[in-house]
Scaffold this motif. Sequence first.
Motif, mmCIF file in Angstrom:
data_model
loop_
_atom_site.group_PDB
_atom_site.id
_atom_site.type_symbol
_atom_site.label_atom_id
_atom_site.label_comp_id
_atom_site.label_asym_id
_atom_site.label_seq_id
_atom_site.Cartn_x
_atom_site.Cartn_y
_atom_site.Cartn_z
ATOM 1 N N GLY A 57 -59.945 -9.024 16.857
ATOM 2 C CA GLY A 57 -61.326 -9.368 16.521
ATOM 3 C C GLY A 57 -61.796 -10.499 17.410
ATOM 4 O O GLY A 57 -61.125 -10.817 18.409
ATOM 5 N N VAL A 58 -62.942 -11.079 17.083
ATOM 6 C CA VAL A 58 -63.446 -12.220 17.853
ATOM 7 C C VAL A 58 -63.602 -13.398 16.886
ATOM 8 O O VAL A 58 -64.351 -13.315 15.917
ATOM 9 C CB VAL A 58 -64.804 -11.891 18.516
ATOM 10 C CG1 VAL A 58 -65.384 -13.128 19.187
ATOM 11 C CG2 VAL A 58 -64.642 -10.763 19.523
ATOM 12 N N VAL A 78 -59.815 -18.142 26.505
ATOM 13 C CA VAL A 78 -60.094 -16.766 26.089
ATOM 14 C C VAL A 78 -59.324 -16.442 24.797
ATOM 15 O O VAL A 78 -59.857 -15.819 23.875
ATOM 16 C CB VAL A 78 -59.751 -15.766 27.229
ATOM 17 C CG1 VAL A 78 -59.913 -14.324 26.763
ATOM 18 C CG2 VAL A 78 -60.626 -16.039 28.446
ATOM 19 N N ARG A 79 -58.088 -16.905 24.715
ATOM 20 C CA ARG A 79 -57.284 -16.664 23.511
ATOM 21 C C ARG A 79 -57.929 -17.329 22.296
ATOM 22 O O ARG A 79 -57.988 -16.743 21.211
ATOM 23 C CB ARG A 79 -55.863 -17.198 23.747
ATOM 24 C CG ARG A 79 -54.924 -16.942 22.580
ATOM 25 C CD ARG A 79 -53.495 -17.267 22.954
ATOM 26 N NE ARG A 79 -52.927 -16.269 23.853
ATOM 27 C CZ ARG A 79 -52.087 -16.537 24.855
ATOM 28 N NH1 ARG A 79 -51.740 -17.765 25.128
ATOM 29 N NH2 ARG A 79 -51.615 -15.559 25.594
ATOM 30 N N TYR A 80 -58.448 -18.540 22.507
ATOM 31 C CA TYR A 80 -59.121 -19.237 21.400
ATOM 32 C C TYR A 80 -60.351 -18.432 20.950
ATOM 33 O O TYR A 80 -60.622 -18.298 19.755
ATOM 34 C CB TYR A 80 -59.535 -20.638 21.867
ATOM 35 C CG TYR A 80 -60.223 -21.439 20.783
ATOM 36 C CD1 TYR A 80 -59.474 -22.010 19.743
ATOM 37 C CD2 TYR A 80 -61.604 -21.612 20.790
ATOM 38 C CE1 TYR A 80 -60.109 -22.745 18.738
ATOM 39 C CE2 TYR A 80 -62.233 -22.342 19.795
ATOM 40 C CZ TYR A 80 -61.482 -22.906 18.775
ATOM 41 O OH TYR A 80 -62.115 -23.618 17.783
ATOM 42 N N GLY A 81 -61.074 -17.891 21.927
ATOM 43 C CA GLY A 81 -62.257 -17.089 21.601
ATOM 44 C C GLY A 81 -61.915 -15.868 20.761
ATOM 45 O O GLY A 81 -62.624 -15.534 19.805
ATOM 46 N N PHE A 82 -60.797 -15.226 21.073
ATOM 47 C CA PHE A 82 -60.428 -13.996 20.350
ATOM 48 C C PHE A 82 -59.694 -14.278 19.031
ATOM 49 O O PHE A 82 -60.038 -13.713 18.001
ATOM 50 C CB PHE A 82 -59.550 -13.099 21.234
ATOM 51 C CG PHE A 82 -60.345 -12.257 22.205
ATOM 52 C CD1 PHE A 82 -61.193 -11.252 21.744
ATOM 53 C CD2 PHE A 82 -60.246 -12.455 23.575
ATOM 54 C CE1 PHE A 82 -61.920 -10.472 22.632
ATOM 55 C CE2 PHE A 82 -60.973 -11.682 24.468
ATOM 56 C CZ PHE A 82 -61.818 -10.686 23.999
ATOM 57 N N VAL A 83 -58.642 -15.122 19.086
ATOM 58 C CA VAL A 83 -57.786 -15.250 17.893
ATOM 59 C C VAL A 83 -57.810 -16.643 17.258
ATOM 60 O O VAL A 83 -57.169 -16.862 16.238
ATOM 61 C CB VAL A 83 -56.317 -14.843 18.214
ATOM 62 C CG1 VAL A 83 -56.243 -13.398 18.648
ATOM 63 C CG2 VAL A 83 -55.704 -15.769 19.256
ATOM 64 N N GLY A 84 -58.545 -17.571 17.872
ATOM 65 C CA GLY A 84 -58.701 -18.882 17.254
ATOM 66 C C GLY A 84 -57.543 -19.843 17.485
ATOM 67 O O GLY A 84 -57.497 -20.909 16.872
ATOM 68 N N LEU A 111 -65.922 -17.728 23.506
ATOM 69 C CA LEU A 111 -65.468 -16.545 24.255
ATOM 70 C C LEU A 111 -66.453 -16.158 25.373
ATOM 71 O O LEU A 111 -66.028 -15.931 26.518
ATOM 72 C CB LEU A 111 -65.289 -15.366 23.289
ATOM 73 C CG LEU A 111 -64.759 -14.092 23.945
ATOM 74 C CD1 LEU A 111 -63.361 -14.310 24.505
ATOM 75 C CD2 LEU A 111 -64.749 -12.934 22.954
ATOM 76 N N ILE A 112 -67.743 -16.103 25.036
ATOM 77 C CA ILE A 112 -68.721 -15.640 26.040
ATOM 78 C C ILE A 112 -68.755 -16.567 27.263
ATOM 79 O O ILE A 112 -68.585 -16.093 28.395
ATOM 80 C CB ILE A 112 -70.111 -15.442 25.414
ATOM 81 C CG1 ILE A 112 -70.053 -14.208 24.489
ATOM 82 C CG2 ILE A 112 -71.190 -15.257 26.480
ATOM 83 C CD1 ILE A 112 -71.288 -13.969 23.667
ATOM 84 N N PRO A 113 -68.942 -17.892 27.073
ATOM 85 C CA PRO A 113 -68.915 -18.736 28.287
ATOM 86 C C PRO A 113 -67.567 -18.722 28.998
ATOM 87 O O PRO A 113 -67.513 -18.784 30.230
ATOM 88 C CB PRO A 113 -69.257 -20.141 27.768
ATOM 89 C CG PRO A 113 -69.104 -20.095 26.300
ATOM 90 C CD PRO A 113 -69.283 -18.674 25.873
ATOM 91 N N ALA A 114 -66.484 -18.594 28.230
ATOM 92 C CA ALA A 114 -65.152 -18.582 28.869
ATOM 93 C C ALA A 114 -65.016 -17.353 29.770
ATOM 94 O O ALA A 114 -64.587 -17.465 30.928
ATOM 95 C CB ALA A 114 -64.062 -18.587 27.810
ATOM 96 N N LEU A 115 -65.400 -16.170 29.262
ATOM 97 C CA LEU A 115 -65.296 -14.945 30.078
ATOM 98 C C LEU A 115 -66.233 -15.020 31.282
ATOM 99 O O LEU A 115 -65.884 -14.620 32.399
ATOM 100 C CB LEU A 115 -65.630 -13.709 29.221
ATOM 101 C CG LEU A 115 -64.589 -13.344 28.163
ATOM 102 C CD1 LEU A 115 -65.078 -12.189 27.303
ATOM 103 C CD2 LEU A 115 -63.247 -12.985 28.804
ATOM 104 N N PHE A 116 -67.430 -15.520 31.045
ATOM 105 C CA PHE A 116 -68.411 -15.671 32.122
ATOM 106 C C PHE A 116 -67.853 -16.564 33.248
ATOM 107 O O PHE A 116 -67.894 -16.213 34.425
ATOM 108 C CB PHE A 116 -69.688 -16.277 31.525
ATOM 109 C CG PHE A 116 -70.792 -16.507 32.510
ATOM 110 C CD1 PHE A 116 -71.682 -15.491 32.837
ATOM 111 C CD2 PHE A 116 -70.948 -17.746 33.119
ATOM 112 C CE1 PHE A 116 -72.699 -15.710 33.755
ATOM 113 C CE2 PHE A 116 -71.963 -17.965 34.038
ATOM 114 C CZ PHE A 116 -72.837 -16.949 34.348
ATOM 115 N N LEU A 117 -67.278 -17.691 32.852
ATOM 116 C CA LEU A 117 -66.767 -18.646 33.844
ATOM 117 C C LEU A 117 -65.527 -18.104 34.563
ATOM 118 O O LEU A 117 -65.397 -18.241 35.783
ATOM 119 C CB LEU A 117 -66.446 -19.986 33.174
ATOM 120 C CG LEU A 117 -67.671 -20.790 32.723
ATOM 121 C CD1 LEU A 117 -67.271 -21.915 31.782
ATOM 122 C CD2 LEU A 117 -68.412 -21.360 33.939
#
Lengths: 255, 260
Positions: free
Chosen positions: A134-135, A213-219, A141-147
């Motif tokens: 999940g997210v 990214v991991r924080y964005g997905f699984v916290g 997550l969004i800024p992390a993937l973007f960057l």
Amino acid sequence: MSPGQIRFFSLLRREISRFMKIKKQTLGGPLLETFLYITVFGGALGSRIKELHGIEYILFVIPGLIMMSLATNAFTNNSSSILQQKFLGAIHDQLSSPASPRELLLALNLGGFVRGLIVAALTFIVSVVLTNLGVAHVLVLIPALFLVGFFFANLGVLIGVRAEQFDDVAFAQTFVLQPLIFLGGVFYSASLLPQPFETLTRFNPVFYMISLVRYGFVGFSEVNIPVALAALTAATAALFLFNLRLFQRGYKLRS
Amino acid sequence: MPAANEKALEIVDLEKRYPNGVEALRGVSIAIEPGDFFGLLGPNGAGKSTLIHCATGLAQPTGGEIRVFGHDALSDYGAARIAIGLAPQEINLDMFLTVEETLDFHGGYFGMPKRDRKERTEELLETFSLTEKARQRTIALSGGMKRRLILARALMHRPRLLILDEPTAGVDIELRLELWHYVQKINAEGVTILLTTHYLEEADQLCGRIAFIAGGTIAAQGRSEDLAARYGVANLEDAYLALVGRRELSRSHVEGGVTA
């Protein structure tokens, strides 16, 4: 649309059209590779490790795999595209157009970013179907993937511009990018490593990207999120400005 | 705004020194009037392609000035490059693109709206007998077809100055004549042409004015007759041979030798 917008979207369309024409190689291959990682690490290792920091092992690994897909595809697309165009001389058609160095660089960056994003999105969809992914923190997550996408797209541009033969691109990918990603904690937690490897991991910039990214997905994260985001923003901006300077000077593009 | 009496291409004291120290251009100056058909002749390595690359942004001059219809090629490169169409010496097509995409993307790079690109693409495909190949990838074209496509691409954005860098090198006689007929036609319609070629009879026939370049400098320029007179010979070919120091190769000498 203004002539400038037409120019920019034409440059971008060209980049997207290139990888879409060879999508078995540019999209299918990376997707299969990621699927195999999920199968092997989820099925084989996952049955033994079970959990890391209270998170199911496969869910711990997938964010790193998504980040890896995004990074390697953005990088490979741009380094290959530029080198192929230099090799064929086809880049002269763009260099002798009214396009500014900024327009050229942005279009190239965005082309690689789109390819990386497509593979990452497909990986995410497959993961959602196969696992309970999940997210947890969409605003990270969004800024992390973007960057991450733009950082590696820029890195691909840099390597593509500097490269004089295909071996140069392959070298950067095999001997620099892959080790940094694999040793950045895609498949493990840095805190489980013995010293000095745990400390050494913290000198690897990819470790912070994977953690974001991991924080964005699984916290779960092993780094300070605001500091990591700020550092990644600064690194991406610095790399973009460095590339822009190279394009303005015509470094290895104009004689 | 450019002045009304502006030159199509004005190059003043152009210098180009490569990082390895080679001086490809050493103070070149030429002026091409709008509507001219101008020839630039010289041996290999004389600086012809470097001059063209400097004018089109593919090389960065180390000194001097270049203006295209009054626009500085460095500080106002956008307007300068829109005015130029370049058909380079080497086949530099993007192998991932089809024939029609090659034209469409080129038009896009020059800011042409979609409908205009579509109409212009169809017109050029027809003109250069490429309509049947429109959906083919460029890599699958024959050498002659690639050459046609390169010329069509150079013309796609309707340039006012067309630069042809040895456009007929290696093409068959039929295509060569076809290309020249078309180029003469657009020149008559007002497009300025800068041509480099090793075929002196082409230059003699097509060009109103010619410059000889050697060792990175302009050795002489003028009409074909002026150049012949300058070197005290009968025609352009002999003038060229005098320029490169090979007068003994003159047809008059060879024919004279055989007769004697």
